[in-house]
Motif scaffolding. Structure first.
Motif, short mmCIF file in Angstrom:
data_model
loop_
_atom_site.label_atom_id
_atom_site.label_comp_id
_atom_site.label_asym_id
_atom_site.label_seq_id
_atom_site.Cartn_x
_atom_site.Cartn_y
_atom_site.Cartn_z
N ALA A 219 0.75 -1.02 -0.05
CA ALA A 219 -0.21 0.04 -0.15
C ALA A 219 1.05 1.27 -0.06
O ALA A 219 0.67 2.20 -0.91
CB ALA A 219 -0.84 -0.05 1.54
N TYR A 222 2.83 2.26 -3.27
CA TYR A 222 0.80 2.02 -4.09
C TYR A 222 0.51 3.36 -3.94
O TYR A 222 0.77 4.35 -5.00
CB TYR A 222 -0.38 1.06 -4.45
CG TYR A 222 -1.42 1.50 -5.21
CD1 TYR A 222 -1.32 0.89 -6.38
CD2 TYR A 222 -1.85 2.05 -4.71
CE1 TYR A 222 -1.92 1.28 -7.59
CE2 TYR A 222 -3.37 2.41 -5.58
CZ TYR A 222 -3.17 2.07 -7.12
OH TYR A 222 -4.15 2.49 -7.60
N GLU A 223 0.75 4.13 -2.83
CA GLU A 223 0.39 5.63 -2.10
C GLU A 223 1.73 6.47 -3.61
O GLU A 223 1.20 7.73 -3.73
CB GLU A 223 0.63 5.89 -1.31
CG GLU A 223 0.70 6.91 -0.42
CD GLU A 223 0.12 7.68 0.70
OE1 GLU A 223 -0.71 8.11 1.34
OE2 GLU A 223 1.25 6.91 1.27
N PRO A 226 1.32 4.99 -8.10
CA PRO A 226 0.09 3.91 -8.36
C PRO A 226 0.22 3.47 -9.77
O PRO A 226 0.13 2.57 -10.18
CB PRO A 226 -0.67 4.70 -8.07
CG PRO A 226 -0.74 6.00 -7.98
CD PRO A 226 1.10 5.81 -7.35
N ALA A 270 -4.54 -6.29 -2.46
CA ALA A 270 -5.06 -4.98 -3.39
C ALA A 270 -6.31 -4.83 -2.46
O ALA A 270 -6.86 -4.15 -2.18
CB ALA A 270 -5.65 -4.93 -4.73
N SER A 271 -7.41 -5.96 -1.88
CA SER A 271 -8.57 -6.00 -0.99
C SER A 271 -8.97 -6.00 -2.11
O SER A 271 -9.75 -6.68 -2.96
CB SER A 271 -7.60 -5.06 0.57
OG SER A 271 -7.27 -5.07 1.35
N ASP A 272 -10.05 -5.08 -1.49
CA ASP A 272 -11.47 -5.46 -2.45
C ASP A 272 -10.71 -3.50 -4.07
O ASP A 272 -12.08 -3.26 -4.15
CB ASP A 272 -12.49 -4.70 -1.44
CG ASP A 272 -13.39 -5.46 0.02
OD1 ASP A 272 -12.99 -6.21 -1.01
OD2 ASP A 272 -13.72 -5.48 0.51
N ASP A 273 -9.93 -3.24 -4.17
CA ASP A 273 -9.70 -1.83 -4.80
C ASP A 273 -9.29 -2.25 -5.90
O ASP A 273 -8.31 -2.91 -6.02
CB ASP A 273 -8.00 -1.25 -4.28
CG ASP A 273 -8.03 0.61 -4.78
OD1 ASP A 273 -8.50 0.12 -5.24
OD2 ASP A 273 -7.24 1.21 -4.53
N ALA A 274 -10.99 -2.17 -6.50
CA ALA A 274 -10.64 -3.50 -8.22
C ALA A 274 -10.00 -2.43 -8.80
O ALA A 274 -8.37 -2.67 -9.82
CB ALA A 274 -12.28 -3.33 -8.31
N ALA A 275 -9.70 -0.94 -8.15
CA ALA A 275 -8.92 -0.49 -9.35
C ALA A 275 -7.55 -0.21 -8.66
O ALA A 275 -6.55 -0.21 -10.16
CB ALA A 275 -9.11 1.04 -9.01
N MET A 276 -6.44 -0.24 -8.27
CA MET A 276 -5.21 -1.16 -8.04
C MET A 276 -5.08 -2.47 -8.28
O MET A 276 -3.99 -2.25 -9.31
CB MET A 276 -4.96 -0.55 -6.28
CG MET A 276 -3.85 -0.94 -6.22
SD MET A 276 -4.59 -1.56 -4.40
CE MET A 276 -1.91 -1.69 -3.51
N ARG A 279 -4.84 -1.55 -12.03
CA ARG A 279 -3.74 -0.81 -12.37
C ARG A 279 -2.21 -1.83 -12.93
O ARG A 279 -1.88 -1.72 -13.29
CB ARG A 279 -3.40 0.16 -11.10
CG ARG A 279 -4.10 1.88 -11.96
CD ARG A 279 -3.73 2.15 -11.22
NE ARG A 279 -3.78 3.79 -11.91
CZ ARG A 279 -4.21 4.81 -10.52
NH1 ARG A 279 -3.90 4.75 -9.33
NH2 ARG A 279 -4.21 6.11 -11.11
#
Length: 291
Positions: A219, A222-223, A226, A270-276, A279
Motif C-alpha cells: 500500500a 502504491y501510494e 500507483p 489490493a483487498s477490495d480496491d478493484a482499481a488498484m 492498475r
C-alpha cells in the motif's frame, strides 16, 4: 495441494517468468552459476490458463548470458507476450531492431547472478544511452544496498527503471526495514518501477505480523507510485542451489511454489480496491511493455 486461482481483471499480465530449454536447441552458457531443469512453453501455458492470465513478459535468465534466442522463441509461441533481453553492449542497431521486432521492450542487468564487465556506474551510463535510443526500459536485479550506492544516477536515469523481486526487500518486514526509504523515494520522485514478484524469497514471519506488514508495504509503494507497480510469478521459480562449478553442473531443482497462492497474495494486498488491482495487473504492464 494446489490452490484455486483468484479472480483477476481482463488482460492481466505476468511480468516476470522464464523459459528454460530445450537445451539441445538453446544450450545454457558455460559461465552460468546454476543449472536449472527445462521448463517449456507448454508447461507455462498450462499454468497461465489455470490462473486466468492473458499477457506475459519473458525475462532473459542469467543461465543464457546474452543469447536471447530461447526467450525470443517463447515470445513467438506465447500469445500476448513481450520480453526483456540481456545485452552484451556492442550490439549493432540492426541487432537491436531484430530484438525489438521479436517483442523485446527492455534490457536486464543482473547484479545478483550475472557479472558485469565494468564499474556499475559505467554500465548504467552506457545502457541508459542505448535504451533511450530504442525506447526500452531498464530492469535491475539488485539488493537495496547496491541501488542506494547508485541512487543519484538512477534518480536521473533517461528511461524507466524496473526493480525485480521487490528490489531485494522483504514485504513481510514492512516499511521500516533498511533500504525501503531509498527505493520508495525512487518510485515517488524518480523513474523507478517495482515488480511485486517472488515474495517467497523471504520468509513470511507469520508470528511477527508479516502478512499485515506486507499489505502495508505494498500500500505504501502504491501510494508513492500507483502507475509504476506490476506483478510477476517468477515461474518456474529458479533455485541457484546446488551451484554450478567449473567441473560440475548438478541440476538445481525448481522451488516448489503454488502459483495460485502467489497470485492470491497480490489480490489480497489490493483487498477490495478493484482499481488498484487493475492498475498493477493490467494497465501498468500494458503501458510499460507496449502491449
Amino acid at each position: 495441494m494446489t490452490s484455486t486461482a483468484p479472480e483477476i481483471p481482463p488482460l492481466a499480465c505476468d511480468c516476470h517468468m522464464h523459459i528454460f530449454g530445450p537445451r539441445a536447441i538453446f544450450p545454457y552458457f558455460a559461465g552460468r552459476i546454476y543449472t536449472p531443469p527445462e521448463a517449456s512453453v507448454d508447461e507455462y501455458l498450462a499454468m497461465r490458463t489455470r490462473l486466468g492470465l492473458e499477457r506475459v513478459v519473458l525475462v532473459q535468465p542469467s543461465v543464457y548470458g546474452t543469447d536471447n534466442r530461447g526467450q525470443a522463441d517463447g515470445i513467438a509461441r506465447i500469445p500476448g507476450a513481450r520480453g526483456i533481453a540481456v545485452l552484451a553492449g556492442d550490439e549493432t542497431d540492426a541487432e537491436i531492431e531484430t530484438l525489438h521486432k521479436a517483442g523485446f521492450r527492455g534490457a536486464r542487468i543482473n547484479l545478483e547472478q550475472g557479472a558485469i564487465d565494468a564499474p556499475i556506474e559505467t554500465v548504467l551510463a552506457r545502457t541508459g544511452a542505448r535504451l533511450r535510443e530504442v525506447g526500452w526500459h531498464l530492469q535491475i536485479f539488485a539488493k537495496p544496498t547496491i541501488v542506494a550506492s547508485v541512487e543519484p544516477i538512477l534518480s536521473r536515469f533517461p528511461v524507466p527503471v524496473m526493480f525485480d523481486h521487490f528490489c531485494g526487500l522483504s514485504p513481510w518486514l514492512g516499511v521500516s526495514q533498511p533500504g525501503f526509504d531509498v527505493v520508495r523515494g525512487l518510485l515517488r520522485d524518480g523513474p523507478a518501477w517495482m515488480k511485486l514478484s517472488a515474495a517467497y524469497h523471504s520468509p513470511r514471519r507469520e508470528e511477527e505480523g508479516g502478512p499485515a506488514k506486507a499489505k502495508d508495504f505494498v500500500a505504501n509503494l502504491y501510494e508513492a507510485a500507483p502507475d509504476r507497480l506490476v506483478w510477476g510469478s517468477n515461474w518456474p521459480h529458479p533455485n541457484v542451489l546446488p551451484p554450478t562449478t567449473p567441473t560440475e553442473a548438478p541440476i538445481a531443482p525448481f522451488r516448489k511454489v503454488d502459483d495460485a497462492e502467489m497470485l492470491a497474495l497480490m489480490t489480497g494486498w489490493a483487498s477490495d480496491d478493484a482499481a488498484m488491482l487493475k492498475r498493477i495487473m493490467s494497465d501498468n504492464p500494458g503501458r510499460l511493455c507496449d502491449f
